[in-house]
Design an enzyme around this catalytic site. Structure first.
Site, PDB file in Angstrom:
ATOM      1  N   GLU A  77       0.842  -1.194   0.000  1.00 59.92           N
ATOM      2  CA  GLU A  77       0.000   0.000   0.000  1.00 59.92           C
ATOM      3  C   GLU A  77       0.879   1.247   0.000  1.00 59.92           C
ATOM      4  OE1 GLU A  77      -3.475   1.963   2.890  1.00 59.92           O
ATOM      5  OE2 GLU A  77      -2.193   0.344   3.615  1.00 59.92           O
ATOM      6  N   LYS A 124      -9.928   1.855  -3.055  1.00 57.39           N
ATOM      7  CA  LYS A 124     -10.336   1.301  -1.759  1.00 57.39           C
ATOM      8  C   LYS A 124     -11.776   1.683  -1.450  1.00 57.39           C
ATOM      9  CE  LYS A 124      -8.781   0.796   3.015  1.00 57.39           C
ATOM     10  NZ  LYS A 124      -7.826   1.252   4.052  1.00 57.39           N
ATOM     11  N   CYS A 168      -5.189  -2.656   2.826  1.00 55.11           N
ATOM     12  CA  CYS A 168      -5.124  -2.485   4.275  1.00 55.11           C
ATOM     13  C   CYS A 168      -6.082  -3.441   4.981  1.00 55.11           C
ATOM     14  CB  CYS A 168      -5.395  -1.021   4.627  1.00 55.11           C
ATOM     15  SG  CYS A 168      -5.110  -0.594   6.360  1.00 55.11           S
TER      16      CYS A 168
END
Length: 548
Positions: A299, A369, A419
């Site tokens: 990330e 995301k 994440c």
């Protein structure tokens, strides 16, 4: 004073049991084989205490204390990001941890309240005329505990960390994951804890006078036999091949840059970080190993927006992809300057990538995301003051669509997530079901993360444990590339195929086999176990109403 001491003793025992439970969600310091039985024992202590509570309110308090202790210890690593990297004074960081733990513990307290209030009876109040009472009491406890854990994972964006099911990733109970998901594992484990509490409550020294010794033993054996059956069936389910190979085995390289979190976003350090990760991605494969077809970086491997990066850097990554014959998958923030909307994204670069589209903030393929982190990627209403206490770079990112098209790489479909998105198992299912525009379900799951905010703490190993459950639920290999750990690959059965040590820069070259086919959980999601739990509690509530 005597009454106060008599009450404080059980509460201290519950706090101790909750503290011990916090050790059960990943190996270290405890061995993997001990996590499952120890979690069941600690939860059984809570169940018995709840059943013997004099009121629903007292039962809720006892469950809250147990849960408060568990979250306060199990999530201690949150103070690292707030204090060490956010420069929040340590007392305030600890206070914030305790406040969050107190909130999360409300759901456990609600389960304790339900166990007495909604059912109208527990083991301590069990009518002697009902031979199935211990079995039903155990089922109702499992239903209440499972539903409240699901609520904790859903309300206010949800936080399912330290979910009961994850303590059983290395046990036979994990086999239920492919059929019912992690909440089915939670249900089975909670039922088993209640069955153990039944055994303790049915001991001759504690049974009710109206029940004979033989009847008590029979009831205890019956409910514990059901728990044993759940364990054995889970072991058998774990042996079922829920998916089949898709395409050829794929050579993959996973990169762990170990970029210092304190300097990762510093303007004078970002170029050094990119060069370090580039060097890892570009190193030649070991003797006898092929060039990687897929290279995965963590990330925000690129910590700047795409238009702030020298185009020569993007050209270097594309040249590396062309030289290796690979597709490079990396995390990068993107901003579309046409509307100034920015996202935490995953992009793929190969020899055919349009660098002009990438620099403009419209690369294909991309993943944005969807499940954003409160206080990290968006600021909840009314909490700007809290964010202002920290100097961590935060922002209000745009939210990606719930269903996004997997990346097509050679003969595989790759579904990225970022994440902590992979701790919300039900949100990954759309990528498997082929709900995207091309109706191509994912054959490999890829998680890119940066847990550098939390040092070499339990957070890294707890996250790895949850990723293993995602592999079991979906019967897909899971690839994880993180900044500081845990970077590695997981088989469709949830077994580690290899991983890098934490806080160490390096790469892991591994070959994985993509899979196709849907598990029962991938088809149905959480609905079966949630409906079962709700139906059990509704039956108990109606029964209690009739008796009033």
């Amino acid at each position: 004073m005597t009454m106060r001491a008599a009450r404080s003793g059980p509460l201290l025992l519950l706090a101790l049991a909750g503290t011990v439970q916090a050790l059960c969600f990943a190996p270290g310091p405890l061995p993997a084989w001990l996590l499952s039985p120890l979690q069941i024992v600690t939860l059984a202590i809570l169940v018995r205490s709840v059943w013997l509570a004099p009121s629903a309110r007292e039962a809720g308090l006892r469950a809250w204390i147990f849960s408060m202790a568990s979250f306060s210890v199990g999530l201690y690593w949150l103070t690292i990001s707030m204090h060490l990297y956010g420069y929040m004074p340590l007392p305030l960081a600890i206070a914030a941890l305790l406040a969050l733990s107190a909130y999360l513990a409300l759901f456990g307290g609600f389960a304790g309240w339900i166990a007495v209030r909604a059912t109208g009876w527990g083991i301590g109040k069990m009518p002697g005329s009902m031979p199935c009472a211990p079995l039903m009491a155990s089922l109702l406890w499992a239903a209440g505990w499972t539903l409240t854990e699901w609520l904790r994972a859903t309300l206010l964006t949800g936080f399912p960390w330290l979910g009961t099911g994850y303590a059983h990733t290395d046990s036979w109970f994990a086999g239920w994951g492919a059929v019912t998901g992690v909440y089915g594992v939670t249900f089975a484990a909670a039922f088993t804890a209640a069955a153990l509490a039944c055994g303790l409550s049915m001991m001759p020294s504690t049974h009710r006078a109206a029940l004979t010794r033989a009847t008590n033993r029979s009831r205890a054996v019956r409910v514990m036999a059901v728990a044993l059956g759940l364990l054995v069936i889970g072991g058998l389910l774990g042996r079922v091949p829920w998916s089949m190979p898709r395409g050829e085995p794929t050579a993959v390289r996973l990169v762990q840059g170990n970029i210092d979190q304190g300097s990762k976003f510093a303007p004078d350090q970002w170029l050094k970080a990119i060069r370090a990760q580039y060097a890892l991605a570009a190193q030649p494969p070991a003797t006898g190993k092929p060039e990687p077809a897929i290279v995965v970086l963590p990330e925000t491997a690129i910590a700047l927006f795409q238009h702030q990066v020298d185009p020569a850097i993007w050209q270097a990554w594309q040249s590396l992809a062309r030289r290796q014959g690979s597709t490079i998958v990396m995390g990068a923030p993107l901003i579309d300057r046409a509307d100034n909307r920015y996202t935490n994204s995953v992009i793929a670069i190969d020899s055919n990538t349009s660098l002009d589209a990438l620099i403009a903030g419209r690369p294909t393929p991309r993943y944005d995301k969807h499940h954003l982190v409160p206080f990290g990627e968006f600021v909840p209403f009314g909490f700007r003051w809290f964010v202002d206490l920290m100097t961590i770079p935060l922002g209000d990112f745009g939210r990606g669509a719930a269903s996004q098209t997997p990346f097509s790489i050679r003969d595989q479909s790759i579904a990225p997530n970022i994440c902590y998105e992979d701790i919300f198992g039900e949100e990954l299912l759309a990528g498997l079901r082929g709900e995207g525009p091309n109706q191509s379900g994912a054959s490999i799951l890829v998680n890119v993360s940066n847990l550098g905010w939390f040092g070499d703490s339990w957070a890294l190993r707890q996250h790895w444990q949850m990723a293993r459950m995602r592999a079991i639920e979906t019967s897909r290999p899971v690839l994880r590339a993180t900044n500081t750990g845990m970077t590695g690959a997981i088989s469709p059965a949830g077994e580690s195929l290899g991983q890098l040590p934490a806080l160490t820069p390096g790469v892991i070259d591994i070959t994985v086999q993509g899979q196709t086919g849907l598990t029962p959980y991938a088809r149905l999601g959480n609905w079966p176990v949630l409906l079962l739990s709700a139906a059990l509690l509704a039956w108990a509530w109606l029964r209690a109403r009739r008796k009033q």
